[in-house]
Every structure is written in structure tokens, then in C-alpha cells.
Write a protein that holds these residues in place. Structure first.
Motif, PDB file in Angstrom:
ATOM      1  N   UNK A 143       0.839  -1.197   0.000  1.00 45.84           N
ATOM      2  CA  UNK A 143       0.000   0.000   0.000  1.00 45.84           C
ATOM      3  C   UNK A 143       0.877   1.252   0.000  1.00 45.84           C
ATOM      4  N   UNK A 144       0.251   2.379  -0.234  1.00 45.56           N
ATOM      5  CA  UNK A 144       0.931   3.643   0.041  1.00 45.56           C
ATOM      6  C   UNK A 144       0.338   4.203   1.318  1.00 45.56           C
ATOM      7  N   UNK A 145       1.146   4.920   2.065  1.00 40.72           N
ATOM      8  CA  UNK A 145       0.728   5.521   3.328  1.00 40.72           C
ATOM      9  C   UNK A 145       0.854   7.031   3.208  1.00 40.72           C
ATOM     10  N   UNK A 146      -0.253   7.736   3.398  1.00 46.79           N
ATOM     11  CA  UNK A 146      -0.219   9.195   3.389  1.00 46.79           C
ATOM     12  C   UNK A 146       0.413   9.679   4.690  1.00 46.79           C
ATOM     13  N   UNK A 164      -3.732   7.439   6.144  1.00 45.48           N
ATOM     14  CA  UNK A 164      -4.541   6.654   5.202  1.00 45.48           C
ATOM     15  C   UNK A 164      -3.665   5.668   4.429  1.00 45.48           C
ATOM     16  N   UNK A 165      -4.098   4.416   4.369  1.00 45.14           N
ATOM     17  CA  UNK A 165      -3.448   3.392   3.546  1.00 45.14           C
ATOM     18  C   UNK A 165      -4.240   3.239   2.255  1.00 45.14           C
ATOM     19  N   UNK A 166      -3.580   3.381   1.117  1.00 46.60           N
ATOM     20  CA  UNK A 166      -4.267   3.296  -0.161  1.00 46.60           C
ATOM     21  C   UNK A 166      -3.601   2.342  -1.119  1.00 46.60           C
ATOM     22  N   UNK A 167      -4.250   2.131  -2.243  1.00 40.89           N
ATOM     23  CA  UNK A 167      -3.772   1.200  -3.258  1.00 40.89           C
ATOM     24  C   UNK A 167      -2.546   1.749  -3.989  1.00 40.89           C
ATOM     25  N   UNK A 168      -1.617   0.871  -4.299  1.00 42.23           N
ATOM     26  CA  UNK A 168      -0.464   1.258  -5.124  1.00 42.23           C
ATOM     27  C   UNK A 168      -0.814   1.281  -6.604  1.00 42.23           C
ATOM     28  N   UNK A 169      -1.801   0.487  -7.007  1.00 44.84           N
ATOM     29  CA  UNK A 169      -2.068   0.329  -8.440  1.00 44.84           C
ATOM     30  C   UNK A 169      -3.069   1.331  -8.992  1.00 44.84           C
ATOM     31  N   UNK A 170      -3.869   1.955  -8.109  1.00 45.74           N
ATOM     32  CA  UNK A 170      -4.926   2.839  -8.603  1.00 45.74           C
ATOM     33  C   UNK A 170      -4.676   4.315  -8.311  1.00 45.74           C
ATOM     34  N   UNK A 171      -3.572   4.641  -7.661  1.00 48.20           N
ATOM     35  CA  UNK A 171      -3.283   6.024  -7.291  1.00 48.20           C
ATOM     36  C   UNK A 171      -2.041   6.534  -8.003  1.00 48.20           C
ATOM     37  N   UNK A 172      -1.963   7.845  -8.169  1.00 50.42           N
ATOM     38  CA  UNK A 172      -0.778   8.447  -8.787  1.00 50.42           C
ATOM     39  C   UNK A 172       0.434   8.277  -7.881  1.00 50.42           C
ATOM     40  N   UNK A 173       0.254   8.514  -6.571  1.00 51.33           N
ATOM     41  CA  UNK A 173       1.394   8.351  -5.655  1.00 51.33           C
ATOM     42  C   UNK A 173       1.878   6.905  -5.649  1.00 51.33           C
ATOM     43  N   UNK A 174       0.929   5.958  -5.702  1.00 49.23           N
ATOM     44  CA  UNK A 174       1.294   4.542  -5.704  1.00 49.23           C
ATOM     45  C   UNK A 174       2.052   4.144  -6.957  1.00 49.23           C
ATOM     46  N   UNK A 197     -10.059  -3.397  -8.446  1.00 51.86           N
ATOM     47  CA  UNK A 197     -11.009  -2.643  -9.274  1.00 51.86           C
ATOM     48  C   UNK A 197     -11.825  -1.730  -8.363  1.00 51.86           C
ATOM     49  N   UNK A 198     -11.255  -0.577  -8.021  1.00 47.99           N
ATOM     50  CA  UNK A 198     -11.943   0.352  -7.128  1.00 47.99           C
ATOM     51  C   UNK A 198     -12.971   1.198  -7.866  1.00 47.99           C
ATOM     52  N   UNK A 199     -12.752   1.409  -9.158  1.00 46.42           N
ATOM     53  CA  UNK A 199     -13.728   2.095 -10.009  1.00 46.42           C
ATOM     54  C   UNK A 199     -13.720   1.395 -11.365  1.00 46.42           C
ATOM     55  N   UNK A 200     -14.591   1.834 -12.255  1.00 43.65           N
ATOM     56  CA  UNK A 200     -14.636   1.249 -13.590  1.00 43.65           C
ATOM     57  C   UNK A 200     -13.399   1.565 -14.419  1.00 43.65           C
ATOM     58  N   UNK A 201     -12.588   2.533 -13.964  1.00 40.76           N
ATOM     59  CA  UNK A 201     -11.387   2.914 -14.704  1.00 40.76           C
ATOM     60  C   UNK A 201     -10.103   2.309 -14.131  1.00 40.76           C
ATOM     61  N   UNK A 202     -10.217   1.558 -13.053  1.00 41.17           N
ATOM     62  CA  UNK A 202      -9.026   0.935 -12.452  1.00 41.17           C
ATOM     63  C   UNK A 202      -8.390  -0.054 -13.414  1.00 41.17           C
ATOM     64  N   UNK A 203      -7.060  -0.091 -13.442  1.00 39.89           N
ATOM     65  CA  UNK A 203      -6.328  -1.052 -14.276  1.00 39.89           C
ATOM     66  C   UNK A 203      -6.263  -2.377 -13.523  1.00 39.89           C
ATOM     67  N   UNK A 204      -6.854  -3.404 -14.096  1.00 42.49           N
ATOM     68  CA  UNK A 204      -6.866  -4.718 -13.445  1.00 42.49           C
ATOM     69  C   UNK A 204      -6.134  -5.780 -14.252  1.00 42.49           C
ATOM     70  N   UNK A 222       3.403  10.225 -12.687  1.00 46.55           N
ATOM     71  CA  UNK A 222       2.255   9.317 -12.798  1.00 46.55           C
ATOM     72  C   UNK A 222       0.968  10.118 -12.681  1.00 46.55           C
ATOM     73  N   UNK A 223      -0.070   9.630 -13.340  1.00 45.13           N
ATOM     74  CA  UNK A 223      -1.383  10.273 -13.221  1.00 45.13           C
ATOM     75  C   UNK A 223      -2.420   9.244 -12.779  1.00 45.13           C
ATOM     76  N   UNK A 224      -3.468   9.761 -12.155  1.00 44.91           N
ATOM     77  CA  UNK A 224      -4.637   8.965 -11.785  1.00 44.91           C
ATOM     78  C   UNK A 224      -5.855   9.714 -12.299  1.00 44.91           C
ATOM     79  N   UNK A 225      -6.624   9.052 -13.147  1.00 50.46           N
ATOM     80  CA  UNK A 225      -7.802   9.692 -13.728  1.00 50.46           C
ATOM     81  C   UNK A 225      -9.047   8.883 -13.346  1.00 50.46           C
ATOM     82  N   UNK A 226      -9.558   9.135 -12.151  1.00 49.27           N
ATOM     83  CA  UNK A 226     -10.736   8.459 -11.609  1.00 49.27           C
ATOM     84  C   UNK A 226     -10.546   6.950 -11.446  1.00 49.27           C
ATOM     85  N   UNK A 227      -9.330   6.491 -11.353  1.00 49.58           N
ATOM     86  CA  UNK A 227      -9.060   5.054 -11.169  1.00 49.58           C
ATOM     87  C   UNK A 227      -9.198   4.636  -9.714  1.00 49.58           C
ATOM     88  N   UNK A 228      -8.976   5.595  -8.803  1.00 52.85           N
ATOM     89  CA  UNK A 228      -9.034   5.285  -7.375  1.00 52.85           C
ATOM     90  C   UNK A 228     -10.329   5.767  -6.744  1.00 52.85           C
TER      91      UNK A 228
END
Length: 285
Positions: A143-146, A164-174, A197-204, A222-228
Motif C-alpha cells: 500500500x501507500x501511506x499518506x 490513510x493506507x491506499x492502493x499502489x495500483x490505482x493512485x498516482x502516488x502509488x 477494481x476500485x472504479x470502472x477505470x481501475x487497471x486490473x 504518474x497520473x490517476x484519472x478516476x481510477x481510485x
């Protein structure tokens, strides 16, 4: 709370109170074995982690179920943690919350790593120039930790608060943390990281995620466009150590109605300048 849960808690309280506090161990036994004590420490720490996921608190029964521990064990551990200030108890709702002792320890960790005194002025400066939230994260396992965040002046605020612990695959920071990890670690993450698959745009798809990480390495951000989270975008850059590997990442996050991707990436040079300053000042992990 239903009557069954209340009855269970009251029974456990009575049973626990009835136990002799200073009872001597059975003849021939000095006390709990070191392995038993270590196991109980692990269980107590596990309860703290579970409470960290409950911003509104939780009852002993709820925690017992989530921890898969006997209610009496959970109740005794929560009592010890409450006594020492690691947990607070709310009598009205019979709910437990993380205590101020945890906050105190967290602040000491933050100060040790420079996240408070060193990082915050730089994050504030970035937010002043972008008008948007600035977030500093590190990798914590899968995970990533804020660790630090400065909200923008707008009323719409980002929900990734410190801790906050978040996904590495769906966030820009991750993605930035994965892309600029040490080579062997990056390959391991690309092969084993859960692709949620946190949203319909998540890369799975694993091949698609590998291609995304290669793109991040080529362009340096890195960018995140509604993936998280639906309605949110972010751009992130790595904080690199002397070997060129990421030990943290820095991001600007915005709601989609305020900035498109093209406009968002105009903040990359500012983020890279701030990341270089942070990398020079923060202890490198």
C-alpha cells in the motif's frame, strides 16, 4: 446495539471482573511463557490496527468478530489499552477509539522522519501555487501511506488524510512509488501486486499495469484519472534517493470538474522542484 450483543458484553465484563487480578500462577509455573506474552502483544497491536480502520469507533463485540478472537480476550486487551491511553472508551455508545497516546507516538514518528517540520512548509508552498491539495506518501508493503497533506483553499477537500493506507495500483502516488522502486522490488510488485477494481477505470490487467508503469518511468510522473475514486484526478512525482529509487512520492489532487488532465500535468515541474527539495532535506529510507 442489539440485546444479544449487549448481553454478551455485560457477561464478559462480569466474568472479567470476577477474575482475581493478583492471582498467583499454578504451582510449578512462574507465569505466562515468553511466547504467550509475545502473542498477546501481537493481538493487542492487531486490535489497534483494526481500530485505525474505524473512524467512528467500534464496540468490543465488533472488534472481537473482526479480529477473530474470543470476546473475553478482546475485552481484556481493550481494557489494558484503554488504561494506558492507547484506546479511548465512549460509555454512551460502548465504542472504542484510538487514543491520544497513539497520536503522540505518530507525531514522534512524523518528526523523526521530518514529515512535520521539514515537509509541511514545502507542501504548503506547493498548495499556495496550485490552489489544490498536496499529498506526500511513502510505500508501506503493498500500500501507500499518506504521511502529510495540505488541503487547498477550495471547499471540495481530498479525503486521503495522514495515516490513510491506499492502493499502489490505482493512485498516482502509488504508481510513482512502484515505477521508481529498486529493480528487483519493482519486478516483484509488477508480478504480485493485487490489482484492485476500485472504479470502472481501475487497471486490473497485469500487462496493462506493466505498460502503465513503464510509461511512468519514461515520462517521470504518474497520473490517476478516476481510477481510485470517481470524480478525482491526481498527478505525482517520486522523491528519489541517491541511487535514483523512490522513497516517497508527492502529488497534487483535484476534482475532475476543476481541471482536466492536460491542465493537471502543468503542475509537474513545480512538483518535481518540490520533490527534489524534499529529497535533499528528508531522511532517505
Amino acid at each position: 446495539m442489539n440485546q444479544t450483543t449487549a448481553a454478551n458484553e455485560e457477561s464478559a465484563v462480569a466474568a472479567t471482573a470476577a477474575e482475581p487480578v493478583n492471582a498467583m500462577p499454578p504451582a510449578g509455573k512462574v507465569g505466562a511463557r515468553p511466547a504467550d506474552r509475545t502473542d498477546m502483544v501481537g493481538k493487542a497491536l492487531g486490535l489497534l490496527v483494526l481500530l485505525g480502520d474505524e473512524p467512528r469507533g467500534a464496540t468490543a463485540a465488533d472488534i472481537s468478530r473482526r479480529a477473530e478472537l474470543p470476546f473475553s480476550t478482546t475485552y481484556r486487551l481493550l481494557g489494558s489499552l484503554t488504561r494506558d491511553g492507547f484506546v479511548d472508551y465512549e460509555p454512551d455508545g460502548r465504542r472504542y477509539h484510538l487514543g491520544l497516546r497513539i497520536f503522540q507516538l505518530g507525531q514522534r514518528v512524523s518528526n523523526h522522519h521530518g514529515f512535520a517540520g521539514t515537509a509541511m512548509p514545502i507542501l504548503r508552498r506547493v498548495t499556495e501555487q496550485t490552489g489544490e491539495a498536496t499529498i506526500l506518501s511513502v510505500r508501506d508493503g503493498l500500500h501507500h501511506l499518506t504521511v502529510s497533506k495540505v488541503d487547498g483553499p477550495q471547499t471540495f477537500r481530498v479525503t486521503s488524510d495522514p495515516g490513510h493506507l491506499g492502493s499502489l495500483s490505482t493512485t498516482a502516488v502509488g504508481k510513482a512509488l512502484v515505477a521508481f522502486a529498486e529493480d528487483a522490488e519493482r519486478e516483484k510488485l509488477l508480478a504480485e501486486l493485487p490489482l484492485e477494481a476500485l472504479t470502472g477505470k481501475s487497471i486490473t490487467d497485469r500487462d496493462a499495469f506493466r505498460a502503465e508503469i513503464e510509461k511512468v518511468r519514461r515520462q517521470g510522473y504518474a497520473v490517476m484519472d478516476e481510477e481510485n475514486e470517481a470524480g478525482m484526478r491526481a498527478v505525482a512525482v517520486p522523491l528519489l534517493n541517491d541511487q535514483g529509487h523512490a522513497f516517497a512520492s508527492l502529488a497534487t489532487a483535484v476534482p475532475v470538474f476543476r481541471l482536466d488532465l492536460e491542465g493537471l500535468t502543468t503542475h509537474v515541474p513545480l512538483l518535481q522542484e518540490a520533490a527534489a527539495e524534499l529529497a535533499a532535506r528528508l531522511p532517505q529510507r
